[in-house]
Enzyme design. Sequence first.
Site, PDB file in Angstrom:
ATOM      1  N   GLN A 195       8.543  -1.496  -7.885  1.00  0.00           N
ATOM      2  CA  GLN A 195       9.790  -1.737  -7.376  1.00  0.00           C
ATOM      3  C   GLN A 195      10.916  -0.975  -8.239  1.00  0.00           C
ATOM      4  OE1 GLN A 195      11.710  -5.629  -6.681  1.00  0.00           O
ATOM      5  NE2 GLN A 195      12.594  -5.050  -4.859  1.00  0.00           N
ATOM      6  N   SER A 226       4.997  -6.571  -4.102  1.00  0.00           N
ATOM      7  CA  SER A 226       4.673  -7.899  -4.868  1.00  0.00           C
ATOM      8  C   SER A 226       4.782  -7.250  -6.388  1.00  0.00           C
ATOM      9  CB  SER A 226       3.426  -8.069  -4.616  1.00  0.00           C
ATOM     10  OG  SER A 226       3.420  -8.788  -3.340  1.00  0.00           O
ATOM     11  N   CYS A 227       4.727  -6.164  -6.811  1.00  0.00           N
ATOM     12  CA  CYS A 227       4.951  -5.559  -8.173  1.00  0.00           C
ATOM     13  C   CYS A 227       6.137  -5.282  -8.602  1.00  0.00           C
ATOM     14  CB  CYS A 227       3.761  -4.144  -8.207  1.00  0.00           C
ATOM     15  SG  CYS A 227       3.961  -3.792  -9.790  1.00  0.00           S
ATOM     16  N   PRO A 228       6.875  -5.937  -9.414  1.00  0.00           N
ATOM     17  CA  PRO A 228       8.095  -5.467  -9.891  1.00  0.00           C
ATOM     18  C   PRO A 228       8.405  -4.229 -10.387  1.00  0.00           C
ATOM     19  CG  PRO A 228       7.232  -7.230 -11.488  1.00  0.00           C
ATOM     20  CD  PRO A 228       6.438  -7.021  -9.985  1.00  0.00           C
TER      21      PRO A 228
END
Length: 289
Positions: free
Chosen positions: A63, A58-60
């Site tokens: 990522q 969920s964390c860009p």
Amino acid sequence: MCIRDRYQRRVHGDIINSVNQIMAQPSDLPTNFTNQIEEGSNRFQPESRRYHLYVSPSCPYAQTAHIALTLKGLQDHIGLSITHPVFELTKPDVDDHAGWVFKNPTDAPIQNIKGQGPYSCERCIPDTVNNCKSVRELYDLQNIPYAGKYTVPVLWDKQHKVIVNNESAQILRIFNSAFNKIGSNPGLDLYPEHLRQKIEEINQFVANELTGPTLACLNGVKTQEEHIAKTIKVFEILDHLEKLLSKSRYLCGNQLTESDVKLFVVLIRFDEASTIICKLNKKRILDYP
């Protein structure tokens, strides 16, 4: 007390205590970890299977580190754990902190702290290094004073049992250059010297003009007028980027760089998250040529 009640009490009842705790913390406590992995380092040298990366889907920002690890061919040399995509209470018997938690892919689906869900654990990868149940526990393992948040990504050193770095931009660059002797794709350079000035300019532009306004809408704006203004701004930037990418394959020309990775993690979430949650729905990324 149910999760929803805990969440409401955390937001509405404990905020003053949280502020007081932050104000009481010494200003010289660390708020992040920025160690580097380098050849010849006295502490953190690039070695196969010594380091472990913790991320959340969920964390860009997390990522970007995961993408760099994959692009550089480091999957056989750096371990990986993936948290569940939604927050859960990390120590429900102690306090109301909510954060990233580790699950087994076969675990039953869970609700988030607002009581929404359930959300599958199918793509989770548990912490096989420290057997932590949450990212918070990972930070607590170091047993040192810390004034920052329990964020991902986290690059962990299994030898010294410490966090090397938790800054996504720095981890991306560590993976880009520090492990070239053991990675399977050393020829890929996401931060080439002759493009660095342009990369820095684009990174700042995307962060300030696209990511910033998008996150502002996600966190809530005070008035409809403010939301309209930010919406207009976001789509002006998207149109500008569309024109730029219509002339070249990548943001800096014909070479893939870290700027493309950082933009990708924003765009890939836009239609599913920003359009729905942030109401930035003038146009979808899918609608661009």
